[in-house]
Design a protein around this motif. Structure first.
Motif, mmCIF file in Angstrom:
data_model
loop_
_atom_site.group_PDB
_atom_site.id
_atom_site.type_symbol
_atom_site.label_atom_id
_atom_site.label_comp_id
_atom_site.label_asym_id
_atom_site.label_seq_id
_atom_site.Cartn_x
_atom_site.Cartn_y
_atom_site.Cartn_z
ATOM 1 N N ARG A 2 0.827 -1.207 0.000
ATOM 2 C CA ARG A 2 0.000 0.000 0.000
ATOM 3 C C ARG A 2 0.862 1.259 0.000
ATOM 4 N NH1 ARG A 2 -5.330 -1.206 3.738
ATOM 5 N NH2 ARG A 2 -5.644 -3.350 3.063
ATOM 6 N N PHE A 33 0.771 4.071 -2.835
ATOM 7 C CA PHE A 33 0.415 5.436 -2.446
ATOM 8 C C PHE A 33 1.455 6.444 -2.928
ATOM 9 C CE2 PHE A 33 0.689 8.883 0.737
ATOM 10 C CZ PHE A 33 -0.580 9.430 0.600
ATOM 11 N N ARG A 58 -13.898 -3.836 -0.586
ATOM 12 C CA ARG A 58 -12.695 -2.997 -0.657
ATOM 13 C C ARG A 58 -12.592 -2.294 -2.008
ATOM 14 N NH1 ARG A 58 -7.742 -6.826 1.265
ATOM 15 N NH2 ARG A 58 -7.734 -6.384 3.505
ATOM 16 N N GLN A 87 -12.947 2.078 -3.407
ATOM 17 C CA GLN A 87 -12.085 2.884 -4.262
ATOM 18 C C GLN A 87 -12.857 3.542 -5.400
ATOM 19 O OE1 GLN A 87 -9.136 0.036 -5.477
ATOM 20 N NE2 GLN A 87 -7.975 0.219 -3.578
ATOM 21 N N GLY A 107 -7.645 7.236 2.715
ATOM 22 C CA GLY A 107 -6.515 6.357 2.446
ATOM 23 C C GLY A 107 -5.451 6.423 3.523
ATOM 24 N N ASP A 126 -6.637 4.402 6.433
ATOM 25 C CA ASP A 126 -6.486 3.001 6.023
ATOM 26 C C ASP A 126 -5.046 2.546 6.220
ATOM 27 O OD1 ASP A 126 -6.401 0.572 4.715
ATOM 28 O OD2 ASP A 126 -6.724 1.405 2.730
ATOM 29 N N PHE A 127 -4.098 3.333 5.714
ATOM 30 C CA PHE A 127 -2.687 2.945 5.791
ATOM 31 C C PHE A 127 -2.192 2.923 7.237
ATOM 32 C CE2 PHE A 127 1.829 4.177 5.814
ATOM 33 C CZ PHE A 127 2.361 3.081 5.144
ATOM 34 N N PHE A 145 -2.628 -0.544 9.221
ATOM 35 C CA PHE A 145 -2.318 -1.862 8.651
ATOM 36 C C PHE A 145 -1.625 -2.776 9.665
ATOM 37 C CE2 PHE A 145 1.712 0.296 7.730
ATOM 38 C CZ PHE A 145 2.650 -0.695 7.964
ATOM 39 N N SER A 153 -6.590 -5.043 6.776
ATOM 40 C CA SER A 153 -5.294 -5.170 6.107
ATOM 41 C C SER A 153 -4.647 -6.514 6.441
ATOM 42 C CB SER A 153 -4.368 -4.028 6.541
ATOM 43 O OG SER A 153 -3.104 -4.148 5.944
#
Length: 433
Positions: free
Chosen positions: A155, A159, A262, A266, A291, A294-295, A298, A356
């Motif tokens: 990811r 990104f 998921r 997006q 995002g 989300d990251f 993880f 994740s």
């Protein structure tokens, strides 16, 4: 590289030592690959348009990357089982370089689409080989953390990659610079995979000193062997698929629903912003914040799965994303719709972050320990298929009814997937402790 499961032989090693040991073979190549791919993916529709494609055809050619990956999972399972993870990753990387040459020198849309499909096809081999490698070598006690870190590394690359591409376009003014960047990343990836330090050497001593695998190795007493030496039977991709048809048709479909939700996130977030009349910068901020959330989660996902079990990550993720979609679907025409949009985008980011690594971890948990590649090919085909079909469902429902109905449908799909996880994870997935 032979498939020698050592899940039980390295449990005395610390998570940090194992993860550092895998960095040159797994995490470094994953980051490089994701950086290169992330830099090129946004350019595929642009190059297709320059070659004469309209908007619909450009979108179709961009989808060839996902279709190629979907089609490549089953052959990748055969290749990894037959030739090993290291060689499969190296050869896949070399073929991807050929696909990049096709992208650069394509004189027609057909050649360009074929090159994009080839890159996606070989991406499946690279990804499945990594998955298989870690399935057989990471201890169960911290498997989820290791695989969540793998997902987080990918990811991160995806990104940062588009920003690298934007910088290269600003400097050189040509898409070829970004493609060349992907090629350089690929060369570095191939060198790391084929020539980097083998993490198995560091664990060879404990592996030979203790029991491995399900069947176990007899203690070496120095006496001559009088019986047959047991070997791992490789039953092939399609026989493995049939053998595990029960778990694939139950927990595999629940996993496919998670992948679909998921993927829908997006697509839905930018479309919802457009439908509200927001400008591009506002949509980019909302999607970017989602995002980032989300990251940020993880590794927490891996911690939860290793400490409390897989269901404690899968179920909250599905509930949050399902609730987020359902709530978002009824806010389009209310006051402060933009505020609700930003709020539920954040909720979807939290849900996605909590998931994740869950698909990688469940696949590793369910795969045969001694020969996981064939099973993982089927597992990844299901999960990739869920991700590929979600945009089609959204498009069809939006055309037939409305975007709100399509978003609500994703919420109900998440609810169905949550029920599937509650029903089948306790039955099929071994307890962590």
């Amino acid at each position: 590289m032979t498939l020698q499961p050592i899940v039980e032989t390295v449990t005395t090693d610390s998570p940090r030592n194992v993860l550092v040991r895998f960095a040159p073979m797994i995490y470094g190549p994953t980051l490089l690959f994701a950086l290169g791919e992330g830099a090129v993916i946004p350019l595929i529709p642009v190059i297709a348009s320059r070659l004469g494609a309209d908007v619909a055809l450009a979108a179709l050619i961009a989808a060839a990357l996902v279709v190629g990956q979907l089609c490549g999972n089953i052959p990748a399972g055969w290749a990894v089982a037959r030739f090993g993870e290291r060689l499969t990753m190296g050869v896949a990387g070399i073929v991807i370089l050929g696909g990049l040459l096709g992208v650069v020198f394509a004189g027609s849309l057909a050649v360009f689409a074929a090159a994009v499909f080839l890159i996606g096809f070989c991406t499946a081999s690279f990804a499945l080989a990594r998955h298989s490698f870690m399935t057989t070598r990471v201890p169960l006690a911290f498997r989820a953390r290791a695989l969540s870190l793998l997902g987080g590394t990918f990811r991160l690359g995806m990104f940062v990659g588009p920003f690298v591409s934007a910088a290269l376009l600003g400097i050189f003014g040509d898409e070829s610079a970004s493609i060349a960047f992907f090629a350089i990343c690929q060369v570095a990836t191939i060198l790391l995979v084929l020539l980097g330090p083998d993490p198995e050497r560091a664990i060879a001593a404990p592996a030979t000193a203790s029991t491995t695998g399900d069947g176990g190795d007899a203690e070496d007493t120095g006496e001559p062997v009088t019986g047959a030496i047991p070997l791992v039977e490789r039953v092939g991709v399609f026989r493995t698929m049939w053998r595990f048809r029960g778990v694939l048709s139950r927990l595999g479909l629940a996993a496919a629903s998670l992948s679909a939700v998921r993927s829908a996130r997006q697509v839905v977030l930018p479309l919802w912003g457009v439908s509200l009349g927001l400008d591009a910068s506002a949509i980019a901020v909302v999607v970017g914040v989602s995002g980032a959330i989300d990251f940020a989660l993880f590794y927490a996902s891996g911690q939860v799965m290793d400490r409390f079990g897989r269901l404690w990550a899968a179920l909250p993720a599905m509930v949050l994303m399902g609730a987020g979609f359902l709530a978002l679907s009824v806010t389009h025409d209310v006051g402060d719709a933009a505020m609700w949009y930003a709020m539920f985008a954040a909720v979807l980011g939290v849900g996605n972050g909590l998931s994740s690594g869950i698909l990688l971890t469940l696949g590793a948990d369910l795969a045969p320990p001694a020969d996981p590649a064939a099973f993982l090919g089927s597992w990844r085909t299901l999960t990739d298929g869920g991700g590929a079909i979600a945009p089609l469902i959204l498009s069809a429902l939006t055309a037939a009814a409305s975007l709100s109905i399509a978003v609500a449908a994703m919420g109900f799909l998440a609810a169905a997937g949550a029920i599937g996880f509650v029903r089948w994870v306790p039955r099929y997935v071994p307890r962590v402790r």
